[in-house]
Write an enzyme that holds these catalytic residues in place. Structure first.
Site, mmCIF file in Angstrom:
data_model
loop_
_atom_site.group_PDB
_atom_site.id
_atom_site.type_symbol
_atom_site.label_atom_id
_atom_site.label_comp_id
_atom_site.label_asym_id
_atom_site.label_seq_id
_atom_site.Cartn_x
_atom_site.Cartn_y
_atom_site.Cartn_z
ATOM 1 N N SER A 6 0.844 -1.194 0.000
ATOM 2 C CA SER A 6 0.000 0.000 0.000
ATOM 3 C C SER A 6 0.880 1.245 0.000
ATOM 4 C CB SER A 6 -0.937 -0.028 1.218
ATOM 5 O OG SER A 6 -1.921 0.977 1.106
ATOM 6 N N ASN A 7 0.332 2.368 0.365
ATOM 7 C CA ASN A 7 1.099 3.609 0.417
ATOM 8 C C ASN A 7 0.586 4.455 1.581
ATOM 9 O OD1 ASN A 7 -1.030 5.561 -0.603
ATOM 10 N ND2 ASN A 7 -1.002 4.009 -2.214
ATOM 11 N N ARG A 8 1.183 5.640 1.744
ATOM 12 C CA ARG A 8 0.923 6.412 2.969
ATOM 13 C C ARG A 8 -0.291 7.342 2.901
ATOM 14 N NH1 ARG A 8 5.879 9.693 3.777
ATOM 15 N NH2 ARG A 8 4.590 10.654 5.363
ATOM 16 N N SER A 9 -1.030 7.275 1.830
ATOM 17 C CA SER A 9 -2.161 8.212 1.723
ATOM 18 C C SER A 9 -3.230 7.901 2.788
ATOM 19 C CB SER A 9 -2.777 8.108 0.322
ATOM 20 O OG SER A 9 -3.860 8.982 0.242
#
Ligand SMILES: Cc1cc2nc3c(=O)[nH]c(=O)nc-3n(C[C@H](O)[C@H](O)[C@H](O)COP(=O)(O)O)c2cc1C
Length: 397
Positions: free
Chosen positions: A208-211
């Site tokens: 995933s990512n940090r958004s």
């Protein structure tokens, strides 16, 4: 933004969250309400009288024994709604006990209108049996008590005690007053995506990512306040939800795509603020948990590009994308995306900066429009960024 007319009395008490009252006052007065603020003595430590007066358009009242206005509490009590935001444990206790040793409390006792309070305090205070009992008692007497939100508190601890964002309080008050929210986006249907998709590696791990979704949520809330009908496709967001907005929860890029597919034809504007994973794990994922080994090879393949997959190049609605870029030529890369994906606007933000963007409550953006006119919005709250994006949507839509 709305029909003129409701007299609202807003009590501001001595919580650190009183700083948010200025924004709430601005929203209520901006919606043409006749807003009168009563400040407690303790609240002056957190928010200035001048800021509240400027936001509400009326002088702030605080003195029960004001010689120029002897029966101010009785006059103020003739309101359509009494709001206390934030409400301290102290004020809640005095309201429950029927005390009247300041202007706000005397006004509350004399008022016959509905009352809504927003407790805000440290989580241990909120969980104290005395506070819970006082809140229960007020609820029983017909006061609407909106419980605080859970999250990081001003004292640095985490728990239930946060005052909800002014936009959320505003929407709740409008609903309570039976106000139909109208504005420059009235009649427009907005579809917004937010958050970070998760591509499973096995049953417990994912890419995933940090958004956090804060930017997309801010856009959805701002659009709702400006009168739009809003659907928010939320990818793994644990942010507070607002009445009036339809939320669709998704997890993966494919899930987000499916949700978009089912609603795309019912929207006039699509704002894609979600950070969609560019890659997913190839092949079939293990349903269990991959064994811990010294090395493991994961083969990744590209996820579908949303714009081309949905054939959105051919749809007539307005399309706004986001470009999180870093390094040299970052702005140029965003501009290329705008052209290649045939978007109407792209919102660029610089992810090399740690003080804005991901997880933060603030952002600094440049909105690139097809016309070549760039709009720079210096570091400010995500709510303000949302309004600046929507100003351009309103102008184009
Ligand atoms: C830095 C600081 C922050 C405070 N924040 C809160 C708060 O968030 N909620 C609360 O119930 N009391 C808070 N207090 C305590 C109240 O200010 C105190 O109980 C005061 O008597 C409340 O008066 P009022 O209810 O008349 O405004 C805080 C006190 C300090 C010193």
């Amino acid at each position: 933004m709305t029909q003129p007319g409701h007299k609202i009395v807003m009590g501001v008490t001595g919580s650190i969250a009183a700083t948010k009252s200025v924004e709430l006052a601005r929203l209520l007065a901006g919606a043409c309400h006749d807003l009168h603020i009563i400040q407690t003595e303790a609240s002056r430590h957190f928010v200035g009288e001048a800021a509240l007066a400027a936001a509400s358009g009326h002088p702030v009242a605080s003195d029960l024994f004001d010689s120029s206005d002897t029966f101010a509490h009785l006059e103020l009590a003739r309101a359509d709604l009494l709001v206390v935001a934030p409400a301290t444990a102290n004020t809640i206790a005095k309201m429950a006990a029927g005390m009247a040793d300041n202007l706000l409390l005397a006004t509350y006792l004399a008022a016959e209108c509905p009352a809504i309070i927003y407790p805000a305090m440290n989580h241990r205070m909120w969980n104290h049996a005395a506070v819970r009992e006082n809140v229960r008692l007020l609820g029983q007497r017909g006061v609407t008590v909106v419980p605080p939100e859970t999250g990081e508190l001003a004292c640095g601890e985490t728990g239930a005690g946060r005052l909800p964002e002014p936009a959320a309080i505003f929407c709740r008050i409008q609903e309570l007053l039976g106000e139909k929210i109208t504005g420059d986006l009235a009649g427009m249907r907005l579809l917004v995506t937010a958050g970070a998709t998760r591509e499973p590696i096995d049953a417990v791990r994912f890419i995933s990512n940090r958004s956090s979704g804060k930017m997309g949520f801010a856009i959805a809330e701002a659009a709702y306040m400006r009168g739009a009908a809003v659907i928010l496709i939320a990818a793994n967001c644990s942010l507070p939800r607002r009445p009036g907005i339809r939320y669709v929860d998704v997890s993966t890029a494919a899930g987000l795509m499916a949700a978009l597919e089912s609603d795309i034809d019912n929207c006039d504007v699509l704002i894609m603020a979600a950070a969609v994973s560019d890659y997913m794990v190839s092949g079939k994922q293990t349903m269990g948990k991959l064994e811990r080994k010294s090395k493991i090879n994961l083969q990744l393949e590209k996820t579908d590009d949303i714009v081309s997959r949905l054939g959105m190049n051919n749809t007539s609605g307005l399309k706004v994308g986001f470009a999180a870029e870093y390094g040299r030529d970052k702005l140029e890369r965003a501009r290329q995306k705008l052209r290649q994906k045939k978007l109407d606007m792209i919102v660029f933000n610089d992810i090399s900066r740690s003080d804005i963007g991901f997880e933060s409550d603030e952002n600094e953006i440049t909105i690139l429009t097809g016309s070549g006119r760039d709009v720079f919005v210096g570091k400010t709250s995500k709510a303000e960024c949302a309004h600046r994006i929507l100003d351009l949507v309103a102008a184009k839509g």
